[in-house]
Design a protein around this motif. Sequence first.
Motif, PDB file in Angstrom:
ATOM      1  N   MET A 185      22.770  83.182  11.616  1.00 31.81           N
ATOM      2  CA  MET A 185      22.880  83.306  10.168  1.00 31.81           C
ATOM      3  C   MET A 185      23.947  82.343   9.658  1.00 31.81           C
ATOM      4  SD  MET A 185      23.592  86.745   7.875  1.00 31.81           S
ATOM      5  CE  MET A 185      25.341  86.846   8.302  1.00 31.81           C
ATOM      6  N   ASP A 186      23.561  81.481   8.729  1.00 29.22           N
ATOM      7  CA  ASP A 186      24.488  80.541   8.117  1.00 29.22           C
ATOM      8  C   ASP A 186      25.237  81.254   6.991  1.00 29.22           C
ATOM      9  OD1 ASP A 186      25.707  78.066   7.419  1.00 29.22           O
ATOM     10  OD2 ASP A 186      24.269  77.872   5.781  1.00 29.22           O
ATOM     11  N   THR A 187      26.564  81.237   7.030  1.00 31.85           N
ATOM     12  CA  THR A 187      27.347  81.967   6.040  1.00 31.85           C
ATOM     13  C   THR A 187      28.290  81.022   5.298  1.00 31.85           C
ATOM     14  OG1 THR A 187      29.020  82.528   7.710  1.00 31.85           O
ATOM     15  CG2 THR A 187      27.269  84.134   7.304  1.00 31.85           C
ATOM     16  N   PRO A 229      22.555  80.985  -4.794  1.00 29.86           N
ATOM     17  CA  PRO A 229      22.337  81.331  -3.383  1.00 29.86           C
ATOM     18  C   PRO A 229      21.047  82.120  -3.204  1.00 29.86           C
ATOM     19  CG  PRO A 229      24.005  82.749  -4.327  1.00 29.86           C
ATOM     20  CD  PRO A 229      23.661  81.750  -5.391  1.00 29.86           C
ATOM     21  N   SER A 230      20.490  82.047  -2.011  1.00 34.51           N
ATOM     22  CA  SER A 230      19.315  82.859  -1.715  1.00 34.51           C
ATOM     23  C   SER A 230      19.710  84.328  -1.617  1.00 34.51           C
ATOM     24  CB  SER A 230      18.668  82.384  -0.422  1.00 34.51           C
ATOM     25  OG  SER A 230      17.608  83.251  -0.044  1.00 34.51           O
ATOM     26  N   VAL A 231      20.720  84.585  -0.802  1.00 34.69           N
ATOM     27  CA  VAL A 231      21.244  85.940  -0.629  1.00 34.69           C
ATOM     28  C   VAL A 231      22.736  85.901  -0.909  1.00 34.69           C
ATOM     29  CG1 VAL A 231      21.634  87.829   0.994  1.00 34.69           C
ATOM     30  CG2 VAL A 231      19.493  86.531   1.077  1.00 34.69           C
ATOM     31  N   ALA A 232      23.198  86.797  -1.766  1.00 35.84           N
ATOM     32  CA  ALA A 232      24.617  86.843  -2.114  1.00 35.84           C
ATOM     33  C   ALA A 232      25.173  88.231  -1.833  1.00 35.84           C
ATOM     34  CB  ALA A 232      24.826  86.491  -3.587  1.00 35.84           C
ATOM     35  N   VAL A 278      25.904  85.593  -9.792  1.00 35.49           N
ATOM     36  CA  VAL A 278      24.845  85.278  -8.822  1.00 35.49           C
ATOM     37  C   VAL A 278      23.585  86.092  -9.102  1.00 35.49           C
ATOM     38  CG1 VAL A 278      26.401  84.505  -7.001  1.00 35.49           C
ATOM     39  CG2 VAL A 278      25.850  86.941  -7.188  1.00 35.49           C
ATOM     40  N   LYS A 279      23.393  86.505 -10.349  1.00 36.32           N
ATOM     41  CA  LYS A 279      22.280  87.394 -10.671  1.00 36.32           C
ATOM     42  C   LYS A 279      20.919  86.770 -10.426  1.00 36.32           C
ATOM     43  CE  LYS A 279      22.270  86.303 -15.629  1.00 36.32           C
ATOM     44  NZ  LYS A 279      22.410  86.895 -16.988  1.00 36.32           N
ATOM     45  N   GLU A 280      20.856  85.442 -10.319  1.00 33.77           N
ATOM     46  CA  GLU A 280      19.578  84.771 -10.066  1.00 33.77           C
ATOM     47  C   GLU A 280      19.220  84.726  -8.579  1.00 33.77           C
ATOM     48  OE1 GLU A 280      17.702  84.041 -12.555  1.00 33.77           O
ATOM     49  OE2 GLU A 280      19.254  84.486 -14.033  1.00 33.77           O
ATOM     50  N   ALA A 281      20.108  85.155  -7.709  1.00 26.67           N
ATOM     51  CA  ALA A 281      19.815  85.159  -6.269  1.00 26.67           C
ATOM     52  C   ALA A 281      18.665  86.118  -5.970  1.00 26.67           C
ATOM     53  CB  ALA A 281      21.056  85.554  -5.482  1.00 26.67           C
ATOM     54  N   SER A 282      17.946  85.859  -4.910  1.00 23.96           N
ATOM     55  CA  SER A 282      16.806  86.718  -4.565  1.00 23.96           C
ATOM     56  C   SER A 282      17.264  88.090  -4.091  1.00 23.96           C
ATOM     57  CB  SER A 282      15.951  86.052  -3.481  1.00 23.96           C
ATOM     58  OG  SER A 282      16.709  85.830  -2.301  1.00 23.96           O
ATOM     59  N   ASP A 307      18.557  84.086   6.667  1.00 22.60           N
ATOM     60  CA  ASP A 307      19.018  82.893   7.366  1.00 22.60           C
ATOM     61  C   ASP A 307      20.320  82.362   6.788  1.00 22.60           C
ATOM     62  OD1 ASP A 307      16.809  82.845   9.092  1.00 22.60           O
ATOM     63  OD2 ASP A 307      15.610  81.712   7.648  1.00 22.60           O
ATOM     64  N   SER A 308      20.490  82.506   5.472  1.00 25.34           N
ATOM     65  CA  SER A 308      21.656  81.978   4.796  1.00 25.34           C
ATOM     66  C   SER A 308      22.206  83.030   3.835  1.00 25.34           C
ATOM     67  CB  SER A 308      21.299  80.706   4.027  1.00 25.34           C
ATOM     68  OG  SER A 308      22.409  80.218   3.306  1.00 25.34           O
TER      69      SER A 308
END
Length: 236
Positions: A1-3, A15-18, A105-109, A132-133
């Motif tokens: 996992m890239d952090t 970000p994809s995941v925050a 970061v409300k637009e993150a998935s 992954d990230s």
Amino acid sequence: MDTRFLGMADLVDVPSVAVVVDVMRAFTVAAWAFAQGAEKIVLAGSLDEALALKASHPEWVALKDGPRAPGFEMVNSPGLLRSVDLGGRTVVQKTTAGTVGALAVKEASLVLCAGFVVAEATARLLRTRGSDSVTFVVTGEDGRADEDLACAQYIAGRATDAGTDAAEFLRRAAQSRAAAELIEGVRQGVHPDDVALCLELDRFPFAMVATSEGPLMVLRPHAMPSPAGAGRPDLP
């Protein structure tokens, strides 16, 4: 996992995941609100927005940093909140750092809000999703708050290695500037137990997921089954 571990000012892309971390005290308070029965928490971007939401929904409960103020029933203190019955209520929360970070970061998935009290559940949700990230948003002190960075690093470690030990991360948080300010009475709206409650590892067996619901950013608990002996499975 890239952090990545970033302050709010360093967020230059979505970000994809925050994972938004505020240990002392926004997301410790949020977790306690759910434990006390709150259905959802609406994250407000300003005090004026919080008051407007409260005016439109008088049955909602408004909460802010600092001392008590007109229009706000509660302050951002887990020690003060833990005796309040919030069964079925909606809480409007506005804090200096935590709620601001989540809205950034409300637009993150996927947006998770976290502190030590929900660390393991948050890490397990990241493992379950196979992310992954992951971008960890360190909200306090313009991204320099060591209690938030320590918690973020601990969750990141647990997400990839279940053997990651919490002791050093909790020690850093206990020695942080925020902890000292709470203990010394520099901040207002404080209970003597606040620091201890913020450092209570895995107190609750749920993660906290923030999603857009219409124009609002809404935080809800996401139950994660607890391994035997971990967390508090008797709470929602």
